[in-house]
Design a protein around this motif. Structure first.
Motif, PDB file in Angstrom:
ATOM      1  N   SER A  30       0.822  -1.224   0.000  1.00 30.59           N
ATOM      2  CA  SER A  30       0.000   0.000   0.000  1.00 30.59           C
ATOM      3  C   SER A  30       0.851   1.268   0.000  1.00 30.59           C
ATOM      4  N   GLY A  31       2.119   1.156  -0.380  1.00 25.50           N
ATOM      5  CA  GLY A  31       2.995   2.312  -0.408  1.00 25.50           C
ATOM      6  C   GLY A  31       2.715   3.214  -1.599  1.00 25.50           C
ATOM      7  N   ASP A  32       3.276   4.414  -1.551  1.00 21.53           N
ATOM      8  CA  ASP A  32       3.119   5.416  -2.611  1.00 21.53           C
ATOM      9  C   ASP A  32       4.517   5.755  -3.118  1.00 21.53           C
ATOM     10  N   LEU A  33       4.885   5.209  -4.272  1.00 27.58           N
ATOM     11  CA  LEU A  33       6.240   5.337  -4.794  1.00 27.58           C
ATOM     12  C   LEU A  33       6.231   6.186  -6.056  1.00 27.58           C
ATOM     13  N   LEU A  34       7.063   7.223  -6.080  1.00 23.28           N
ATOM     14  CA  LEU A  34       7.173   8.135  -7.212  1.00 23.28           C
ATOM     15  C   LEU A  34       8.643   8.286  -7.581  1.00 23.28           C
ATOM     16  N   SER A  37      13.464   3.636  -7.849  1.00 24.02           N
ATOM     17  CA  SER A  37      14.058   2.441  -8.438  1.00 24.02           C
ATOM     18  C   SER A  37      13.963   1.319  -7.413  1.00 24.02           C
ATOM     19  N   LEU A  38      13.439   0.189  -7.845  1.00 19.68           N
ATOM     20  CA  LEU A  38      13.235  -0.952  -6.961  1.00 19.68           C
ATOM     21  C   LEU A  38      14.087  -2.118  -7.434  1.00 19.68           C
ATOM     22  N   ASP A  39      14.814  -2.733  -6.516  1.00 16.98           N
ATOM     23  CA  ASP A  39      15.611  -3.922  -6.796  1.00 16.98           C
ATOM     24  C   ASP A  39      15.086  -5.021  -5.880  1.00 16.98           C
ATOM     25  N   LEU A  40      14.258  -5.927  -6.457  1.00 16.15           N
ATOM     26  CA  LEU A  40      13.479  -6.855  -5.645  1.00 16.15           C
ATOM     27  C   LEU A  40      14.136  -8.222  -5.589  1.00 16.15           C
ATOM     28  N   THR A  41      14.110  -8.826  -4.390  1.00 16.12           N
ATOM     29  CA  THR A  41      14.609 -10.179  -4.187  1.00 16.12           C
ATOM     30  C   THR A  41      13.618 -10.943  -3.313  1.00 16.12           C
ATOM     31  N   ALA A  42      13.811 -12.265  -3.271  1.00 16.40           N
ATOM     32  CA  ALA A  42      12.974 -13.142  -2.429  1.00 16.40           C
ATOM     33  C   ALA A  42      11.499 -12.905  -2.714  1.00 16.40           C
ATOM     34  N   SER A  43      10.732 -12.450  -1.710  1.00 22.17           N
ATOM     35  CA  SER A  43       9.309 -12.140  -1.886  1.00 22.17           C
ATOM     36  C   SER A  43       9.088 -10.667  -1.587  1.00 22.17           C
ATOM     37  N   ALA A  44       8.448  -9.964  -2.521  1.00 21.22           N
ATOM     38  CA  ALA A  44       8.221  -8.526  -2.373  1.00 21.22           C
ATOM     39  C   ALA A  44       6.724  -8.257  -2.365  1.00 21.22           C
ATOM     40  N   ASP A  45       6.246  -7.602  -1.299  1.00 21.43           N
ATOM     41  CA  ASP A  45       4.823  -7.300  -1.142  1.00 21.43           C
ATOM     42  C   ASP A  45       4.576  -5.843  -1.509  1.00 21.43           C
ATOM     43  N   LEU A  46       4.000  -5.643  -2.700  1.00 22.16           N
ATOM     44  CA  LEU A  46       3.609  -4.316  -3.172  1.00 22.16           C
ATOM     45  C   LEU A  46       2.116  -4.258  -3.468  1.00 22.16           C
ATOM     46  N   ALA A  47       1.363  -5.151  -2.842  1.00 19.73           N
ATOM     47  CA  ALA A  47      -0.080  -5.184  -3.081  1.00 19.73           C
ATOM     48  C   ALA A  47      -0.704  -3.840  -2.720  1.00 19.73           C
ATOM     49  N   TYR A  48      -1.565  -3.359  -3.605  1.00 24.81           N
ATOM     50  CA  TYR A  48      -2.328  -2.115  -3.414  1.00 24.81           C
ATOM     51  C   TYR A  48      -1.434  -0.876  -3.322  1.00 24.81           C
ATOM     52  N   ALA A  49      -0.186  -1.014  -3.765  1.00 21.83           N
ATOM     53  CA  ALA A  49       0.708   0.135  -3.794  1.00 21.83           C
ATOM     54  C   ALA A  49       0.458   0.967  -5.050  1.00 21.83           C
ATOM     55  N   SER A  50       1.016   2.170  -5.054  1.00 22.24           N
ATOM     56  CA  SER A  50       0.994   3.040  -6.222  1.00 22.24           C
ATOM     57  C   SER A  50       2.421   3.233  -6.701  1.00 22.24           C
ATOM     58  N   LEU A  51       2.692   2.835  -7.956  1.00 19.72           N
ATOM     59  CA  LEU A  51       4.006   3.009  -8.558  1.00 19.72           C
ATOM     60  C   LEU A  51       3.868   3.942  -9.752  1.00 19.72           C
ATOM     61  N   ALA A  68      -2.613  -3.085  -7.392  1.00 24.81           N
ATOM     62  CA  ALA A  68      -1.742  -1.912  -7.427  1.00 24.81           C
ATOM     63  C   ALA A  68      -2.145  -0.961  -8.552  1.00 24.81           C
ATOM     64  N   THR A  69      -1.694   0.295  -8.434  1.00 25.97           N
ATOM     65  CA  THR A  69      -1.818   1.284  -9.500  1.00 25.97           C
ATOM     66  C   THR A  69      -0.436   1.464 -10.113  1.00 25.97           C
ATOM     67  N   ILE A  70      -0.323   1.182 -11.400  1.00 26.16           N
ATOM     68  CA  ILE A  70       0.968   1.167 -12.073  1.00 26.16           C
ATOM     69  C   ILE A  70       0.906   2.143 -13.243  1.00 26.16           C
ATOM     70  N   LEU A  71       1.695   3.213 -13.168  1.00 27.00           N
ATOM     71  CA  LEU A  71       1.684   4.270 -14.176  1.00 27.00           C
ATOM     72  C   LEU A  71       3.123   4.604 -14.574  1.00 27.00           C
TER      73      LEU A  71
END
Length: 216
Positions: A30-34, A37-51, A68-71
């Motif tokens: 549920s984060g708000d990211l603007l 840059s994301l470098d993801l490993t293992a398991s990443a929880d971005l459910a309902y986040a805004s990217l 999620a909202t992906i723009l």
């Protein structure tokens, strides 16, 4: 609806609008990211986040972007066993290069999606509402499209073992660049464009749908 000489219309896909500078960020549900840059490993929880205006790299078992909202997002060179984007809202997403086990876009609302040079075991597009989709240079083992509504989509230099289009509603969907070994339901291909050779390959499936028995 009658076809015009310009059918099928090409998808209107543009590159993500990305900034020159990004800030490293950690995945947050549920984060708000603007401009992150994301470098993801293992398991990443971005459910309902805004990217928004983000880049993503990943070598992960699971990336959860459910709801999620992906723009304006670019994912390059990813290796992900399970990428979940169920019920996401997507506008200008490009995924290029890499390997994805399961790409689950079921129920997503998509406007401008590009998949390029990917290997995908299972692509789930069930019940999506998708406009302007470009899939190029991909190897996709199975594609599911049940109850999907797809407008302006094109496959180029892409192959698949099995395509399930049951209940799909298509407009300007160009399948001429999709080398598929099997379609589970030819009757659901209304609104698509195929080559003459592809139609010949589909003849037995079409005959079954029309109740025609073929014997030599």
């Amino acid at each position: 609806m009658p076809r015009t000489t310009e059918s099928p219309a090409a998808p209107r896909v543009s590159p993500p609008d990305l900034p020159d500078v990004f800030e490293p960020a950690a995945p947050t549900r549920s984060g708000d990211l603007l401009a992150a840059s994301l470098d993801l490993t293992a398991s990443a929880d971005l459910a309902y986040a805004s990217l928004e205006q983000c880049t993503v790299r990943a070598d992960a078992d699971e990336v959860d972007l459910t709801g999620a909202t992906i723009l304006d997002v670019a994912m390059d060179g990813v290796r992900i066993a399970s990428l979940k984007m169920r019920d996401a809202g997507i506008r200008r997403l490009r995924i290029s290069g890499g390997r994805i086990g399961t790409l689950d876009l079921s129920g997503a609302r998509i406007n401008e999606l590009e998949l390029r040079d990917l290997r995908i075991d299972y692509l789930n597009l069930g019940a999506v509402r998708a406009t302007d989709v470009e899939i190029s240079g991909c190897r996709i083992r199975a594609i599911d499209l049940p109850q999907a509504e797809v407008t302006r989509a094109r496959f180029t230099a892409t192959s698949s073992d099995e395509v399930d289009p049951r209940g799909m509603k298509a407009k300007d969907v160009d399948l001429r660049g999709l080398d598929a070994l099997a379609y589970l339901d030819a009757n659901s291909l209304r609104g698509t464009t195929l080559t003459g050779f592809q139609v010949q390959q589909l003849a037995p499936v079409i005959a079954v749908g029309l109740g025609i028995q073929i014997k030599e």
